[in-house]
Design a protein around this motif. Structure first.
Motif, short mmCIF file in Angstrom:
data_model
loop_
_atom_site.label_atom_id
_atom_site.label_comp_id
_atom_site.label_asym_id
_atom_site.label_seq_id
_atom_site.Cartn_x
_atom_site.Cartn_y
_atom_site.Cartn_z
N GLU A 246 -32.79 41.20 5.81
CA GLU A 246 -31.91 41.96 4.67
C GLU A 246 -31.39 41.16 3.56
O GLU A 246 -31.11 41.57 2.61
N ARG A 247 -31.06 39.68 3.93
CA ARG A 247 -30.51 39.12 3.08
C ARG A 247 -31.33 38.35 1.98
O ARG A 247 -31.43 38.76 0.72
N LEU A 248 -32.50 37.86 2.30
CA LEU A 248 -33.74 37.69 1.51
C LEU A 248 -34.49 38.65 0.83
O LEU A 248 -34.56 38.40 -0.67
N PRO A 249 -34.53 39.69 1.30
CA PRO A 249 -35.45 40.76 0.47
C PRO A 249 -34.46 41.34 -0.62
O PRO A 249 -34.61 41.60 -1.80
N THR A 250 -32.99 41.37 -0.27
CA THR A 250 -31.86 41.88 -1.16
C THR A 250 -31.65 41.00 -2.27
O THR A 250 -31.76 41.50 -3.43
N GLU A 251 -31.73 39.63 -1.98
CA GLU A 251 -31.80 38.73 -3.06
C GLU A 251 -32.91 38.72 -4.14
O GLU A 251 -32.64 38.69 -5.36
N ILE A 252 -34.02 38.74 -3.33
CA ILE A 252 -35.26 38.92 -4.46
C ILE A 252 -35.34 40.16 -5.12
O ILE A 252 -35.32 40.19 -6.39
#
Length: 275
Positions: free
Chosen positions: A256-262
């Motif tokens: 959830e964090r990495l996909p959201t940041e990207i």
């Protein structure tokens, strides 16, 4: 909301393992995370206090410190996440060392809310050195987390504890753990990820070592990998390909964090690029 019984879930997961189909689990710190994970076909969802911090732009490791009541936060998050998940089992991260809860009562409350199982988080397993020794010597112990998993197992809840050594893998398997999650440390990458981690090959070696120890206790225990350098689908694929005993991957920041940041960063860049 889908509260599925342990027997049904484990039959499904063991069938997946037999067929060589990876079991994929993920953390959800928000309702939209859970909805998207389910839409993507995830096999299980876990919610715990670090998810709230992570999706608020703080480090996941904030979940290990006294910034809030971990067990209370999970119960609050349940009202956001459980109603929007339709058919995927949702597990609760439980702080097994919390001295201010009556653990059987808390587990019953979580089960009544609709959780299908539990995981041990926050966990002292992520703490080492002199501070870990001090915690253990003063009664704040990993053994309490093992006992929480034992109680949950006796209540027929699915149990997927984090382990950080072969000894802990054995203890959790003896307590009845259905799936052990070999934790390789805080996930690397992104704006708030760790910068120091094991290598993927070191992770493979440790996962197999811990899995072998657990399987010596009970050969039907399943094993997932998590964290550290295992941050992308490619990383997880490499570990599962090279490992002898890994049945899948559980991700939190990775899901959830990495996909959201990207995705958000790129979306804004595209808007800003409008001529």
């Amino acid at each position: 909301m889908a509260q599925l019984d342990r027997t049904t879930l484990m039959a499904r997961f063991r069938d997946m393992a037999t067929r060589g189909q990876p079991i994929i689990g993920g953390g959800a710190g928000t309702g939209i995370s859970a909805k998207c994970e389910e839409a993507g076909g995830i096999d299980l969802i876990v919610i715990y206090n670090s998810g709230r911090y992570r999706m608020a732009g703080r480090a996941s490791s904030a979940g290990l410190l006294a910034y809030g009541n971990a067990n209370q936060i999970v119960q609050e998050m349940a009202l956001e996440v459980l109603p929007v998940v339709k058919h995927t089992p949702v597990l609760a991260g439980v702080n097994g060392t919390d001295p201010f809860v009556i653990m059987p009562k808390l587990l019953r409350e979580l089960k009544d809310l609709g959780f299908s199982g539990v995981q041990n988080f926050p966990t002292v397993g992520l703490i080492d050195g002199t501070f870990r020794i001090s915690l253990e010597e003063t009664g704040i112990t990993y053994a309490q987390e093992v006992e929480m998993i034992r109680l949950a197992h006796e209540m027929d809840m699915l149990t997927t504890p984090y382990v950080f050594s072969a000894e802990e893998a054995v203890a959790m398997t003896e307590a009845g753990a259905d799936i052990i999650v070999a934790h390789m440390g805080v996930t690397v990458g992104g704006t708030i990820g760790a910068a120091t981690a094991k290598t993927l090959d070191e992770s493979v070696r440790l996962i197999d070592e811990w899995a072998a120890a657990a399987r010596a206790v009970r050969d039907d225990v399943l094993v997932l990998c998590h964290g550290g350098p295992i941050a992308t689908p490619e990383d997880a694929a490499y570990v599962m390909r090279e490992s002898q005993h890994c049945h899948g991957f559980y991700g939190a920041s990775s899901m959830e964090r990495l996909p959201t940041e990207i995705a958000l960063t790129e979306q804004i860049r595209q808007f800003k690029a409008i001529a």
